[in-house]
Design an enzyme around this catalytic site. Structure first.
Site, PDB file in Angstrom:
ATOM      1  N   TYR A   1      70.271  58.275  42.491  1.00 26.72           N
ATOM      2  CA  TYR A   1      69.586  59.170  43.440  1.00 26.72           C
ATOM      3  C   TYR A   1      68.593  58.413  44.322  1.00 26.72           C
ATOM      4  O   TYR A   1      68.164  58.916  45.348  1.00 26.72           O
ATOM      5  CB  TYR A   1      68.846  60.303  42.700  1.00 26.72           C
ATOM      6  CG  TYR A   1      69.763  61.312  42.037  1.00 26.72           C
ATOM      7  CD1 TYR A   1      71.144  61.246  42.179  1.00 26.72           C
ATOM      8  CD2 TYR A   1      69.249  62.342  41.268  1.00 26.72           C
ATOM      9  CE1 TYR A   1      71.984  62.154  41.559  1.00 26.72           C
ATOM     10  CE2 TYR A   1      70.076  63.266  40.651  1.00 26.72           C
ATOM     11  CZ  TYR A   1      71.447  63.164  40.795  1.00 26.72           C
ATOM     12  OH  TYR A   1      72.268  64.084  40.181  1.00 26.72           O
TER      13      TYR A   1
ATOM     14  N   LYS B   1      78.224  55.151  30.742  1.00 29.91           N
ATOM     15  CA  LYS B   1      79.637  55.006  31.102  1.00 29.91           C
ATOM     16  C   LYS B   1      79.907  53.507  31.090  1.00 29.91           C
ATOM     17  O   LYS B   1      80.335  52.909  32.082  1.00 29.91           O
ATOM     18  CB  LYS B   1      79.869  55.663  32.481  1.00 29.91           C
ATOM     19  CG  LYS B   1      81.324  55.804  32.888  1.00 29.91           C
ATOM     20  CD  LYS B   1      82.089  56.865  32.113  1.00 29.91           C
ATOM     21  CE  LYS B   1      83.556  56.858  32.538  1.00 29.91           C
ATOM     22  NZ  LYS B   1      84.424  57.634  31.642  1.00 29.91           N
TER      23      LYS B   1
ATOM     24  N   ASP C   1      81.617  61.361  29.705  1.00 34.43           N
ATOM     25  CA  ASP C   1      82.683  62.374  29.737  1.00 34.43           C
ATOM     26  C   ASP C   1      82.850  62.991  28.345  1.00 34.43           C
ATOM     27  O   ASP C   1      82.973  64.216  28.198  1.00 34.43           O
ATOM     28  CB  ASP C   1      84.004  61.796  30.271  1.00 34.43           C
ATOM     29  CG  ASP C   1      84.311  60.410  29.730  1.00 34.43           C
ATOM     30  OD1 ASP C   1      83.419  59.774  29.131  1.00 34.43           O
ATOM     31  OD2 ASP C   1      85.461  59.948  29.891  1.00 34.43           O
TER      32      ASP C   1
ATOM     33  N   ASP D   1      70.897  64.963  34.903  1.00 32.98           N
ATOM     34  CA  ASP D   1      70.830  66.137  35.780  1.00 32.98           C
ATOM     35  C   ASP D   1      71.944  67.110  35.393  1.00 32.98           C
ATOM     36  O   ASP D   1      71.721  68.315  35.195  1.00 32.98           O
ATOM     37  CB  ASP D   1      71.021  65.642  37.233  1.00 32.98           C
ATOM     38  CG  ASP D   1      70.751  66.722  38.264  1.00 32.98           C
ATOM     39  OD1 ASP D   1      70.319  67.827  37.878  1.00 32.98           O
ATOM     40  OD2 ASP D   1      70.973  66.462  39.461  1.00 32.98           O
TER      41      ASP D   1
ATOM     42  N   ASP E   1      71.584  70.634  32.691  1.00 31.50           N
ATOM     43  CA  ASP E   1      71.885  71.988  33.182  1.00 31.50           C
ATOM     44  C   ASP E   1      72.949  72.643  32.307  1.00 31.50           C
ATOM     45  O   ASP E   1      72.868  73.834  31.994  1.00 31.50           O
ATOM     46  CB  ASP E   1      72.367  71.954  34.635  1.00 31.50           C
ATOM     47  CG  ASP E   1      71.208  72.151  35.608  1.00 31.50           C
ATOM     48  OD1 ASP E   1      70.050  71.990  35.180  1.00 31.50           O
ATOM     49  OD2 ASP E   1      71.464  72.461  36.790  1.00 31.50           O
TER      50      ASP E   1
END
Ligand code: NAD
Length: 356
Positions: free
Chosen positions: A140, A191, A223, A247, A251
């Site tokens: 980000y 990852k 994943d 993020d 959620d």
């Protein structure tokens, strides 16, 4: 020494829910909690008063406080303003100004509310997990970033996933410290099979782990973590991950509980100073009606007690008081179901105070 708490109620339901959380702090003060409270403005309330959503004076107040209790910001009244003075900018400015790099997002599902989840009650009932998300680095913020037009006229968009070892080390330490205060189990999500940056992330987490021999560490690809979170979320206790993975996963985890009015959060700096706030927004649709659920904000106070004020016993007391009012069958409209008693914001706050 007396610790200073800055209270920023914000907009919409912010002042209503923060009033109830402050009542809880006042009770604890009578029982020996050594804190002083100060008020300040943020968001639309600050824009109305001073023309900007966070003034330098309020930021200075926040820097000198030990902890900040925030309600929520935003609302339709300010949506047409220039983006630079919209309420949400106040939030970004305070997070950056205080270097709050460690975002703690618990997902707790009280057994009394198991029906609120879209998952089967036996999968989620009693869920209590903590996602620690890196908040000030990663893709980000990484450079270079942008969209450019290539020679053949086609556009090319790009962002950069970048972490330094020290950035990974500080978020890892933050997560290990939290694991030590919970059940000493930490899962780092990356990852590493595809992204070199997160391969390094995994190595740094492993090296920090040497300082926390009591914590059982595991690593999981993102994943798989996403799949496991909806398959069997109770296998996790503390998870630590990058800004973007966190993020998304936080959620998803929040929604496992089905009740946005119940979830607190914290954002911490390197010294444990923190800003504590419910994960929900200012709920303009119900603002001023006295029906908002104050429990997420009250549970944010419990997090403040645990992570900044080092008052774990008082944090337990607040959490138990919340469980007690749920046991009594009291529910605000957002968590109401047949057979329970519907109460407003103030009555819910009063019930928690009585249970304390
Ligand atoms: P929201 O979280 O404010 O509301 C979503 C829904 O949940 C609404 O129906 C609302 O009534 C309900 N809800 C939220 N909190 C509740 C509570 N405590 N009790 C009962 N019901 C509750 O999200 P939104 O509607 O997308 O955003 C409204 C405003 O809040 C926007 O201006 C947005 O930018 C802002 N916002 C602020 C924050 C923050 O301050 N951290 C976070 C998210 C959104």
């Amino acid at each position: 020494m007396t610790k200073k708490i800055l209270v920023l109620a914000g907009d919409g339901i912010g002042p209503e829910i923060v009033t109830e959380a402050v009542k809880v702090i006042e009770v604890l003060k009578k029982d020996g909690l050594d804190v002083s409270l100060e008020d300040g403005l943020i968001g639309g309330a600050s824009t109305d008063a001073y023309g900007e959503p966070l003034t330098e004076a309020t930021l200075k107040q926040a820097k000198s406080a030990d902890a900040i209790l925030l309600g929520a910001v935003g609302g339709p009244k300010w949506e047409s303003l220039d983006i630079a003075i919209r309420p949400e900018k106040g939030l970004l400015k305070i997070r950056a100004g205080l270097e709050l790099f460690s975002n703690l997002r618990p997902a707790i599902l009280y057994p009394q509310l198991a029906d609120a989840s879209t998952l089967k009650p036996e999968v989620v009932s009693g869920l209590d997990l903590m996602i620690v998300r890196e908040l000030t680095g990663g893709i980000y913020f990484g450079q270079p970033r942008g969209v450019e037009t290539m020679e053949n006229g086609e556009r090319r968009g790009f962002n950069t996933l970048v972490y330094t070892e020290s950035e990974v080390e500080r978020i890892a330490r933050s997560a290990f410290e939290i694991a030590m205060k919970r059940s000493k189990k930490l899962c780092s999500v990356d990852k590493a099979n595809v992204l070199e940056c997160t391969e390094m992330w995994r190595e740094v987490v492993e090296s920090v782990a040497k300082d926390y021999p009591e914590v059982e560490v595991s690593h999981m690809y993102v994943d798989n973590a996403a799949m496991q979170l909806v398959r069997a979320p109770k296998q996790f206790d503390v998870m630590v991950t990058t800004n973007m993975f966190g993020d998304i996963l936080s959620d998803a985890a929040a929604m496992l509980t089905g009740s946005i009015g119940m979830l607190p959060s914290a954002s911490l700096d390197a010294n444990g100073k923190g800003m504590y706030e419910p994960i929900h927004g200012s709920a303009p649709d119900i603002a001023g009606q006295g029906v908002a659920n104050p429990l997420a904000t009250i549970l944010s106070v419990a997090m403040m007690l645990r992570y900044t004020l080092n008052e774990a016993a008082m944090a337990d007391r607040v959490e138990k008081a919340v469980e007690k009012v749920l046991d009594q069958g009291l529910r605000t409209a957002d968590i109401y179901s047949e057979g329970t008693t519907k109460v407003g914001t103030k009555e819910m706050g009063d019930a928690v105070v009585a249970a304390l």
